[in-house]
Design an enzyme around this catalytic site. Structure first.
Site, mmCIF file in Angstrom:
data_model
loop_
_atom_site.group_PDB
_atom_site.id
_atom_site.type_symbol
_atom_site.label_atom_id
_atom_site.label_comp_id
_atom_site.label_asym_id
_atom_site.label_seq_id
_atom_site.Cartn_x
_atom_site.Cartn_y
_atom_site.Cartn_z
ATOM 1 N N GLU B 308 -8.111 1.694 4.515
ATOM 2 C CA GLU B 308 -6.974 2.348 3.489
ATOM 3 C C GLU B 308 -5.633 1.757 4.098
ATOM 4 O O GLU B 308 -4.691 1.386 3.404
ATOM 5 C CB GLU B 308 -7.080 3.784 3.282
ATOM 6 N N GLU B 311 -4.999 -1.628 3.788
ATOM 7 C CA GLU B 311 -4.575 -1.894 2.667
ATOM 8 C C GLU B 311 -3.239 -1.872 2.277
ATOM 9 O O GLU B 311 -2.455 -2.498 1.687
ATOM 10 C CB GLU B 311 -5.586 -1.146 1.611
ATOM 11 N N CYS B 335 -10.535 9.010 -1.551
ATOM 12 C CA CYS B 335 -11.282 9.735 -1.143
ATOM 13 C C CYS B 335 -12.090 10.889 -1.880
ATOM 14 O O CYS B 335 -13.132 11.284 -1.688
ATOM 15 C CB CYS B 335 -11.013 10.119 0.223
ATOM 16 N N SER B 355 -6.222 3.167 -3.945
ATOM 17 C CA SER B 355 -6.826 2.345 -2.956
ATOM 18 C C SER B 355 -8.190 1.812 -3.344
ATOM 19 O O SER B 355 -8.796 2.678 -4.023
ATOM 20 C CB SER B 355 -6.805 3.055 -1.710
ATOM 21 N N LYS B 394 -19.468 14.740 -5.207
ATOM 22 C CA LYS B 394 -20.003 13.609 -4.550
ATOM 23 C C LYS B 394 -21.662 13.453 -4.876
ATOM 24 O O LYS B 394 -21.980 12.180 -4.664
ATOM 25 C CB LYS B 394 -20.289 13.867 -3.031
ATOM 26 N N GLU B 397 -20.821 10.856 -7.391
ATOM 27 C CA GLU B 397 -20.189 9.592 -6.734
ATOM 28 C C GLU B 397 -21.379 8.748 -6.250
ATOM 29 O O GLU B 397 -21.431 7.709 -6.548
ATOM 30 C CB GLU B 397 -19.531 9.816 -5.675
ATOM 31 N N GLU B 402 -22.238 1.176 -9.389
ATOM 32 C CA GLU B 402 -21.691 0.293 -8.407
ATOM 33 C C GLU B 402 -21.864 0.565 -7.073
ATOM 34 O O GLU B 402 -21.441 -0.349 -6.157
ATOM 35 C CB GLU B 402 -20.047 -0.026 -9.070
ATOM 36 N N CYS B 552 -10.768 19.614 0.642
ATOM 37 C CA CYS B 552 -12.297 19.577 0.749
ATOM 38 C C CYS B 552 -12.544 20.869 1.344
ATOM 39 O O CYS B 552 -14.005 21.428 0.693
ATOM 40 C CB CYS B 552 -12.742 18.390 1.552
#
Lengths: 157, 625
Positions: B308, B311, B335, B355, B394, B397, B402, B552
């Protein structure tokens, strides 16, 4: 829903938000006008209203499902609501209900096959002194008996 | 304040602050009241409940929650106020004069017991088959008030189907007591607006738009509603049975990665006070449970920072040197899967700001099934990766289609802190009494920068430590590397750091003031996005957003209950542990250097890392079909 139908709904909603203002309290009048125009408030229309008023779709649906006179599914052209509260009940709602069901050939909560009438029960409509009472669209009919009730239904187009 | 926030009412986010008193009779001035015969002097405007909590007078509550606005609908907190004809809800009664209050008179106790009996008359289900057994507010109140029978009857038949469509949240409306905490969480705290009370009277239930299954509406799976539900009506989708099966299967190599936040919170499930770090003990417990390897997600958090951060530098270079107008700045972190789904739904036209780096969980999954599998000579199809996360999103996710860049499902199961605690309890292990042990190689070491990912502002702090040092060759100019501007529980924080005396490679950044912003909770994320749309953030470079309040550590998979104090304690545990670590910068982690030497040889944001460690996003939009 076809694209041009969606566009028409969006246009109506944006006109209505302009008319009533972009605030939470405009929700009910907007919904009422949409229902007047389309007979019910489709899920697309609900989401358009939510988008225009900057609220969440579920809040619009919460309001529609709360009010008995707002519909989220298509219904008949005319809507007949028989008062089910205790005063009318004592004055003979049961007999009228049976007669009306036989006349239309449907149960309460259903719509006739030709889409002419939707039959429903309503809570007190404030006509206890002229019971039993019935609402046909926006018109009140009081002092009913089974024959007059059926006669009124036959006259609905 | 924009019109959007004015439309929302009431606002959980708006703190209830009592202004300074103008005179002796105004709000804020002290007034003498009597609680159960005890004389107290309290500022006017405070509610009875607040006063009683401060003075250790217990008042039971159900619909009240510190993080949320006052609803006053459960009536459990009723008290007797002298001069009032009826009982008053303590949570919604501000003191405005000298009143006498009784909190446990006969009338009050009878009313509370009746309320409980009425709630129980519609509460279907048995406690011993409920996920919230022993951690249920309704259950503990029933004990507190000695409910010994169902005075008003009890439902014997289920009235609702359990909604298991969502990967993250399971809704069992039979157990719902209509306190509307989830509604206030979803609409006010998170501004997602999935849940609301629908229908009327006896038929009232908490439902979604058109009463659709949860998977079909725009739920971001943050799980905050689970954390605030007083009963078992909302809980997470539990994959532990499948994981036990994989552990028992000798042909499977079961690998687990643990995120930083569960360690700071799992102790609460075993009776320890909030903010007790359990890293070493948790490793031992996991090994004894039969997992083949236990790895540290902080390693892949370091990897995230490398990707990141690089980037960001690439974007800055394109924007400043190449004057490329298509480069999107500020860059948003990616994230938090709750936040990612939020932006996909609500701002689908602005996904380019995100990102492209995957979250640490998914990066680790991809690395395990490629690099680790090759090094250890294990067929990736026999590897089962489990991720212990503080997060309900999560679970969604890891099931994204993908997320299979290794050729297999990168992460097989997302497990929350609560579910891991349940699995540990099933083994009979007593977590606090276990010896400590370390993580397994080859990812055995992680930096402190990865650890602080768990708290809001942590990603930003970790990224700044690395980016600043890469650009200038010096450490960030903050005492002990602690960037205090990133820490704390304010909704939106911003700060800047000036880049001077840059190394040759980054000379184009000479004199640039790197401006950054940190937001947590999607309500704050929405405010940030509205600022972005108005063009107020055009001079910002990097924005960290976490989907849950507190980051989190306040995630939807963390132990219940939650409050700002608990979240602060958990954050403190993380920061304290971090300060004692030898390596505190991601790029100095020897394992990170190793993986870039051996595996990702074309460096951060190179071809292979783009294949394995980066992803793309979907324009989901808001429309519910």
């Amino acid at each position: 829903m076809l694209v041009y139908e969606k566009n028409a709904v969006s246009e109506l909603v944006s006109d209505l938000t302009e008319k009533y203002g972009k605030k939470r309290s405009s929700l009910l009048p907007i919904l009422q006008e949409i229902q007047q125009r389309y007979n019910y408030i489709s899920d697309f229309a609900q989401q358009e209203v939510a988008r225009m008023l900057d609220i969440h779709p579920v809040e619009v649906y919460g309001v529609i499902s709360f009010y008995a006179f707002l519909y989220d599914k298509p219904r008949g052209r005319n809507i007949v609501r028989l008062c089910k509260t205790i005063i009318c009940d004592l004055a003979g709602t049961k007999a009228i209900a049976d007669a009306v069901k036989r006349e239309l050939g449907i149960e309460f909560g259903d719509t006739t096959k030709d889409g002419r009438v939707t039959l429903e029960y309503a809570n007190c409509i404030g006509m206890c002194d002229h019971s039993p009472a019935m609402l046909v669209n926006d018109h009140v009919f009081t002092g009913l008996d089974p024959e007059t009730a059926c006669k009124i239904l036959r006259e609905i187009k | 304040m924009n019109t959007q926030t004015e439309l929302r009412s009431p606002m959980s986010q708006r703190p209830h602050i009592i202004s300074k008193a103008k005179d002796r009779t105004g709000i804020g001035a002290n007034v003498g009241i009597e609680v159960n015969g005890e004389k107290l002097s309290v500022p006017m405007g405070k509610t009875i409940l607040e006063i009683c909590r401060e003075n250790n007078v217990h008042i039971p509550t159900l619909c009240y929650h510190e993080d949320l606005c006052i609803a006053g609908n459960c009536r459990m907190c009723v008290v007797e106020v002298e001069g009032m004809k009826t009982l008053q809800a303590a949570c919604a009664f501000p003191v405005t004069g000298p009143v006498k209050i009784r909190t446990f008179s006969n009338k009050v106790r009878k009313a509370r017991k009746h309320i409980l009996d009425l709630l129980l008359s519609e509460h279907y289900g048995e406690c011993y088959s409920c996920v919230r057994n022993n951690n249920c507010e309704l259950q503990s109140l029933a004990k507190e008030y000695g409910v010994d029978g169902y005075e008003f009857g009890h439902v014997c038949e289920s009235r609702f189907e359990i909604d298991k469509t969502s990967h993250a949240v399971v809704r069992d409306m039979d157990k719902c007591i209509l306190c509307r905490r989830c509604v206030r969480t979803c609409i006010d705290l998170q501004e997602v607006g999935v849940l609301e009370a629908i229908y009327r009277g006896y038929d009232t239930m908490i439902g979604t738009f058109m009463d659709k299954p949860l998977a079909d509406v725009i739920c971001i799976n943050c799980g905050q509603c689970i954390n605030r539900c007083p009963t078992g009506a909302l809980h997470a989708n539990d994959p532990s049975d499948d994981i036990w099966k994989a552990i028992e299967d000798p042909s499977k190599h079961v690998v687990i990665q643990t995120a930083p936040s569960p360690r700071a919170a799992i102790g609460e499930e075993f009776g320890l006070p909030p903010g007790t770090s359990m890293t070493g003990q948790l490793n031992t417990a996991i090994r004894r449970m039969g997992f083949d390897r236990v790895f540290d997600t902080n390693f892949s958090a370091d990897l995230t920072i490398m990707e990141e951060g690089t980037e960001l530098l690439n974007r800055l270079k394109s924007a400043i040197v190449d004057k490329d107008k298509s480069v999107m700045l500020p860059q948003f972190t990616s994230c938090s899967p709750g936040w990612v789904k939020f932006i996909e739904h609500f701002y689908p036209e602005h996904l380019n700001y995100l990102s492209s780096a995957k979250s640490p969980q998914q990066m680790f999954g991809a690395v395990i099934k490629t690099f680790y599998a090759k090094e250890q000579n294990i067929d990736p199809k026999d590897i089962v990766t489990v991720a212990v996360m503080p997060c309900a999103a999560k679970k969604f996710e890891c099931n994204r289609p993908e997320m299979n860049s290794s050729g297999y499902k990168d992460v097989d199961y997302g497990l929350t802190t609560r579910e891991l605690a349940k699995m540990i309890r099933e083994t009979g292990l007593v977590l606090p009494e276990l010896p400590k042990s370390n993580f397994d190689e080859p990812f055995g070491e992680a930096s402190g920068a990865g650890l602080i990912f768990g708290a809001t502002g942590g990603v930003m702090e970790a990224a700044l430590r690395t980016v600043y040092e890469l650009v200038t060759g010096r450490q960030v100019p903050f005492k002990n590397l602690n960037i205090e501007a990133c820490r704390g529980m304010e909704g939106i924080k911003q700060a800047s750091v000036k880049l001077e005396n840059c190394v040759e490679q980054f000379s184009f950044l000479e004199g640039v003031e790197l401006k950054f912003m940190v937001a947590h909770g999607t309500a704050n994320a929405k405010t940030v996005m509205e600022m972005l749309l108005k063009g107020e953030l055009s001079d910002f470079h990097f924005i960290e957003i976490m989907g849950c309040p507190g980051g989190c550590i306040g995630g939807g998979g963390q132990p219940i209950p939650t409050s700002e104090l608990i979240r602060k304690l958990r954050a403190k545990a993380i920061y304290d542990e971090e300060a004692s670590l030898p390596v505190r910068k991601s790029h100095e982690n020897p394992r990170i250097k190793y993986i870039y030497e051996k595996f990702l040889t074309d460096g951060p944001c190179g071809k292979l890392s783009h294949k394995l460690l980066h992803t793309h996003y979907q324009k989901r939009g808001k429309f519910i079909s």
